[in-house]
Design a protein around this motif. Structure first.
Motif, PDB file in Angstrom:
ATOM      1  N   SER A  49      -5.806  22.819  15.368  1.00 49.70           N
ATOM      2  CA  SER A  49      -5.356  23.287  13.867  1.00 49.70           C
ATOM      3  C   SER A  49      -3.993  22.326  13.681  1.00 49.70           C
ATOM      4  O   SER A  49      -3.660  21.998  12.705  1.00 49.70           O
ATOM      5  N   ALA A  52      -4.658  18.730  13.033  1.00 53.46           N
ATOM      6  CA  ALA A  52      -5.019  18.572  11.570  1.00 53.46           C
ATOM      7  C   ALA A  52      -4.147  18.902  10.686  1.00 53.46           C
ATOM      8  O   ALA A  52      -4.423  18.511   9.455  1.00 53.46           O
ATOM      9  N   ALA A  80      -6.188  13.606   7.164  1.00 53.11           N
ATOM     10  CA  ALA A  80      -7.726  13.130   7.161  1.00 53.11           C
ATOM     11  C   ALA A  80      -7.933  11.606   6.771  1.00 53.11           C
ATOM     12  O   ALA A  80      -8.745  10.935   7.291  1.00 53.11           O
ATOM     13  N   PHE A  85      -9.872  13.553  12.321  1.00 53.91           N
ATOM     14  CA  PHE A  85     -11.021  14.442  11.867  1.00 53.91           C
ATOM     15  C   PHE A  85     -11.264  15.406  12.926  1.00 53.91           C
ATOM     16  O   PHE A  85     -11.125  15.696  13.901  1.00 53.91           O
ATOM     17  N   LEU A  86     -11.280  16.819  12.093  1.00 53.17           N
ATOM     18  CA  LEU A  86     -11.343  17.956  12.934  1.00 53.17           C
ATOM     19  C   LEU A  86     -12.830  18.467  12.752  1.00 53.17           C
ATOM     20  O   LEU A  86     -13.258  18.910  11.389  1.00 53.17           O
ATOM     21  N   ALA A  87     -13.686  18.784  13.707  1.00 49.76           N
ATOM     22  CA  ALA A  87     -14.978  19.433  13.747  1.00 49.76           C
ATOM     23  C   ALA A  87     -14.661  20.904  13.918  1.00 49.76           C
ATOM     24  O   ALA A  87     -14.016  21.283  15.120  1.00 49.76           O
ATOM     25  N   PHE A  88     -14.825  22.053  12.918  1.00 45.30           N
ATOM     26  CA  PHE A  88     -14.576  23.195  13.216  1.00 45.30           C
ATOM     27  C   PHE A  88     -15.488  24.009  14.151  1.00 45.30           C
ATOM     28  O   PHE A  88     -16.683  23.770  14.114  1.00 45.30           O
ATOM     29  N   PRO A  91     -17.148  26.404  10.892  1.00 46.60           N
ATOM     30  CA  PRO A  91     -17.222  25.739   9.657  1.00 46.60           C
ATOM     31  C   PRO A  91     -17.397  26.738   8.370  1.00 46.60           C
ATOM     32  O   PRO A  91     -17.935  27.771   8.679  1.00 46.60           O
ATOM     33  N   ILE A  92     -16.487  26.401   7.580  1.00 47.06           N
ATOM     34  CA  ILE A  92     -16.123  27.301   6.298  1.00 47.06           C
ATOM     35  C   ILE A  92     -17.242  27.157   5.282  1.00 47.06           C
ATOM     36  O   ILE A  92     -17.557  25.860   5.126  1.00 47.06           O
ATOM     37  N   ASN A 147     -22.246  24.683   3.987  1.00 50.52           N
ATOM     38  CA  ASN A 147     -22.078  25.420   5.027  1.00 50.52           C
ATOM     39  C   ASN A 147     -22.957  26.920   4.585  1.00 50.52           C
ATOM     40  O   ASN A 147     -22.959  27.700   5.622  1.00 50.52           O
ATOM     41  N   GLU A 159     -21.382  19.304  11.000  1.00 48.50           N
ATOM     42  CA  GLU A 159     -19.771  18.704  11.330  1.00 48.50           C
ATOM     43  C   GLU A 159     -19.773  17.429  11.784  1.00 48.50           C
ATOM     44  O   GLU A 159     -19.120  16.702  11.589  1.00 48.50           O
ATOM     45  N   GLN A 162     -20.375  14.960   9.293  1.00 46.00           N
ATOM     46  CA  GLN A 162     -19.589  14.745   8.578  1.00 46.00           C
ATOM     47  C   GLN A 162     -18.533  13.627   9.203  1.00 46.00           C
ATOM     48  O   GLN A 162     -18.027  12.906   8.672  1.00 46.00           O
ATOM     49  N   LEU A 166     -17.412  10.114   7.574  1.00 48.76           N
ATOM     50  CA  LEU A 166     -15.657   9.836   7.237  1.00 48.76           C
ATOM     51  C   LEU A 166     -15.022   8.834   8.118  1.00 48.76           C
ATOM     52  O   LEU A 166     -13.975   8.592   8.072  1.00 48.76           O
TER      53      LEU A 166
END
Lengths: 257, 518
Positions: A49, A52, A80, A85-88, A91-92, A147, A159, A162, A166
């Motif tokens: 976190s 990011a 970003a 890039f952060l893969a959660f 994911p939200i 999501n 994720e 994405q 990106l």
């Protein structure tokens, strides 16, 4: 000498006044995959976190350089755009916003930052199809809201998709393996492996050694109580698997102290 | 994002049975969910610097009544409009009744009540004294005002395919496309004109849906209404274009009291759009409108509103009091009335567009987005009164609160004994931005027929740091993220709006939320 992709020095970070990271040092060179392992509460997710740019965490000391720039000077969206890039882990969901719409906004924000022309709908869809194929993602998933109504495996795969779309320089995977069965794990790992390149680096955060059977790391670090207590090659993960984290406690015993 | 869902059982309330009386019960709260959010949200700092862009004043000479209200004011208005005696008498009857009424205080609203002695109840741009014969005769300053508002009044109307009746303070200033509509028998004109040219229709329907004694503001409107639109769609005619009215309050200290009457005969259909703006002023101005809709067998009326009255400044000074009574009656079998509203303006909103579902198999729908920012307050919702068999109603309400805004959903679903197999679905969602705003829901459900089905779903959510962080981590700026999240939240309502209105609504929402996150 190669400029490190990521260079974290003596990083201290806290949330709501509680210090979680207590002097983390980590250097990732282009093309390298570093795995961070550690028990629950050791600060793994906090580290991702903070990289990011989540505003809930205060960096109280130390520095993070990314590809020669001071990452701490940038807002999360700028990071970003710069290529992080952060893969959660979780994911939200965003109700009412289709995944395609969301990702088009993301792709074009990043392109704009990089001085590239924004993609129109047709070019964007071409790109989406190409990348979806590369990670085996059912493209119909992208017509759903972000999501929403995704299974656990679909979320994680989305994720990785994405990330492919990106096209970052640094991919940070925060416990991407959690909640996945072995088949889903393989698919996700395969997606990540396809993205490995001499320019791109990865920080793969995981609780279990299992994921590292499929994403072979160059280095393994053990994070405990906010510090990296041991670093090694991939064999370190096997040692961990065998002996447990307790062996890496400061006292060196397995007493659980 | 935290979401709590309430699935309400059907319950009875103790409200009186008069469907045409006060829009809502005066006491007895069934379900009240207040959400003063405790969590600290560093991201969500309200700075609200965005200026109201429609706050200009047009400098035109106005012909006004003196402030205050008595029978002579009403006679003055009636004389100005050269009205027939029956209408004057109706107005006076309303006025006398109004004197016996008390301003309602059951709404969850805090405001200083208007001083009716200071309000100017009639103001007309002077150059319209004798009424324009055509658009060419309309004061250029007026046309310019509408141009600033982006209203396609002139030839642009043709391109936009929208027929516009523009109401400025108290009079209509021009109706486009009138001739073309007349060819198919559609009447679309200022109501003051309809009184003269179609007295039989006005007399037959005026006050039948919202009686002169209905409620404090509707009664006041009945006494002093100045203009508004009149629409008549004859049997079997599908109105070939969207009809549109723009309301604007311009003169100082004026109230605006327009009255709209829409009649759709058997098998007719019409889509009607309404937009509103007002200049920025420090004092509160009153807007008390009445809208009546009548749909006969198989008729279909779609009424869409984008309400953007001046909301007051960031300290809550000034702004419009929007106290409006809107009601439609599905009189015929298989008729349908749809209310869609996007409420972003006004300091205080008190508004419950409702449907009386009298005809068998008739359908009532209410889709609403209400946004309150700064010190805005909105107490809004709907009433669905099921009388006929197999009547159906749908309520989708989206409330967004930011700053110190207070957003109240208040709705009544009433299924009468005669309404066999009636169905209702209500969904009521609130979104909070920051920790100083509030969202409240007051749903009333009253069922007298056991074959009825009523569903109620409610949720309250907060634009959370996690949602914003997720968008940010994909490169999307915070401001764009908020617009995206809010638009997603409102999607079910926006898709009910006609295309060009949906675009405007999205833009308005963006403007109203600009800088709402620091």
């Amino acid at each position: 000498m190669t400029t490190p992709l990521l260079e974290i020095k003596n990083l201290h970070a806290s949330v709501e006044g509680t210090e979680i990271l207590k002097g983390v040092n980590l250097t990732v060179l282009p093309g390298e995959v570093h795995s961070i392992m550690g028990p629950n509460g050791s600060g793994k997710s906090t580290l991702s976190s903070v990289i990011a740019g989540h505003e809930a965490y205060d960096v109280t000391e130390g520095s993070i350089m990314f590809n020669g720039i001071d990452l701490l000077e940038l807002e999360a969206d700028q990071r970003a755009c710069a290529g992080v890039f952060l893969a959660f882990q979780y994911p939200i969901e965003i109700p009412g916003v289709s995944t395609k719409f969301f990702l088009k906004a993301a792709v074009n924000a990043i392109r704009k930052y990089r001085g590239q022309d924004e993609l129109d709908a047709m070019d964007f869809l071409d790109l989406v199809e190409e990348k979806a194929k590369s990670v085996n993602l059912n493209i119909e998933l992208l017509d759903r809201n972000v999501n929403q109504g995704f299974s656990g495996g679909e979320k994680k795969r989305a994720e990785v998709f994405q990330m492919a779309l990106l096209d970052p320089l640094l991919g940070v995977l925060d416990e991407t393996d959690s909640g996945l069965d072995i088949d889903a794990l393989k698919i996700v790992a395969e997606g990540v492996n396809k993205l490995r390149s001499p320019e791109r680096g990865f920080v793969v955060i995981t609780h279990y050694q299992r994921l590292l059977d499929y994403i072979i790391p160059d280095f393994v670090h053990v994070l405990m109580d906010g510090q990296i207590v041991k670093s090694g090659d991939k064999s370190l993960a096997l040692v961990l698997e065998e002996k447990g984290y307790a062996a890496f406690k400061p006292c060196g015993c397995s007493c659980g102290c | 994002m935290s979401t709590q869902k309430n699935n309400l059982d059907v319950r009875k309330t103790t409200i009186d049975d008069q469907i045409t009386s006060m829009p809502m019960p005066s006491s007895g709260t069934l379900l009240s969910s207040s959400n003063p959010v405790e969590e600290d949200t560093a991201l969500l700092k309200e700075t609200f610097k965005e200026k109201y862009k429609w706050g200009f004043v047009t400098d035109i000479e106005a012909d006004s009544a003196p402030p205050g209200l008595d029978e002579s004011t009403i006679a003055f208005i009636s004389a100005k409009k050269k009205e027939p005696q029956w209408l004057l008498e109706w107005r006076l009857k309303a006025y006398r009744h109004w004197l016996t009424m008390e301003e309602p205080d059951w709404a969850h609203l805090k405001y200083n009540k208007p001083n009716y002695d200071e309000i100017i109840f009639y103001s007309a741009p002077k150059s319209l004294e004798d009424g324009p014969k055509s658009l060419d005769e309309v004061d250029p300053a007026l046309l310019e005002t509408y141009e600033k508002l982006g209203i396609p009044l002139h030839e642009r109307a043709a391109l936009a395919g929208v027929a516009v009746d523009a109401v400025f303070d108290s009079v209509s200033v021009g109706t486009t496309f009138k001739d073309k509509l007349e060819e198919v028998g559609i009447i679309f004109c200022p109501i003051s004109e309809a009184v003269h040219e179609h007295p039989e229709l006005v007399k037959k329907y005026l006050g039948t849906i919202v009686p002169y004694s209905d409620n404090y503001y509707a009664t006041l409107n009945s006494a002093v209404f100045t203009d508004g639109s009149f629409v008549y769609i004859p049997k079997g005619v599908k109105c070939p274009m969207d009809l549109s009215t723009y309301f604007r309050i311009n003169a100082k200290s004026t109230g605006q009291f327009e009255r709209t009457l829409i009649i759709a005969e058997e098998g007719a259909s019409v889509s009607y759009l309404e937009g509103c703006t007002a200049p920025m002023r420090d004092e509160n101005q009153l807007h008390a409108a009445v809208v009546e809709l009548i749909a006969l067998d198989d008729a279909d009326i779609k009424y869409s509103t984008v309400q953007n009255w001046y909301p007051g400044d960031e300290n809550g000074v000034g702004g419009i009091y929007n106290f409006v009574t809107k009601r439609g009656k599905c009189q015929g079998d298989r008729s349908r009335i749809t209310w869609t509203q996007v409420e972003t303006g006004s300091a205080v909103t008190w508004k419950y567009p409702s449907c009386i579902l009298l005809g068998d198999d008739s359908v009532g729908e209410f889709y609403s987005v209400a946004l309150t920012n700064n010190y805005q307050q909105a107490d809004t919702g709907t009433k669905m009164i099921h009388i006929g068999k197999n009547t159906r109603s749908t309520i989708i309400s989206k409330g967004i609160s930011a700053g110190f805004g207070q957003n109240i959903y208040r709705g009544l679903v009433k299924i009468m004994k005669s309404a066999e197999h009636a169905r209702n679905y209500t969904q009521c969602d609130s979104m909070l931005m920051g920790d100083r705003c509030g969202a409240h829901t007051f749903p009333y459900i009253e069922i007298k027929n056991k074959t009825a089905k009523a569903e109620h779903e409610a949720s309250t959510s907060k634009i959370g740091e996690d949602q914003l962080f997720y968008c940010n981590s994909r490169g999307i700026s915070t401001e764009d993220s908020i617009n995206m999240i809010v638009n997603g939240f409102c999607k079910e309502v926006f898709r009910e709006l006609p295309m060009e209105f949906a675009v405007e609504a999205r833009r308005l929402l963006e403007v109203s939320l600009e800088s709402s996150v620091g």
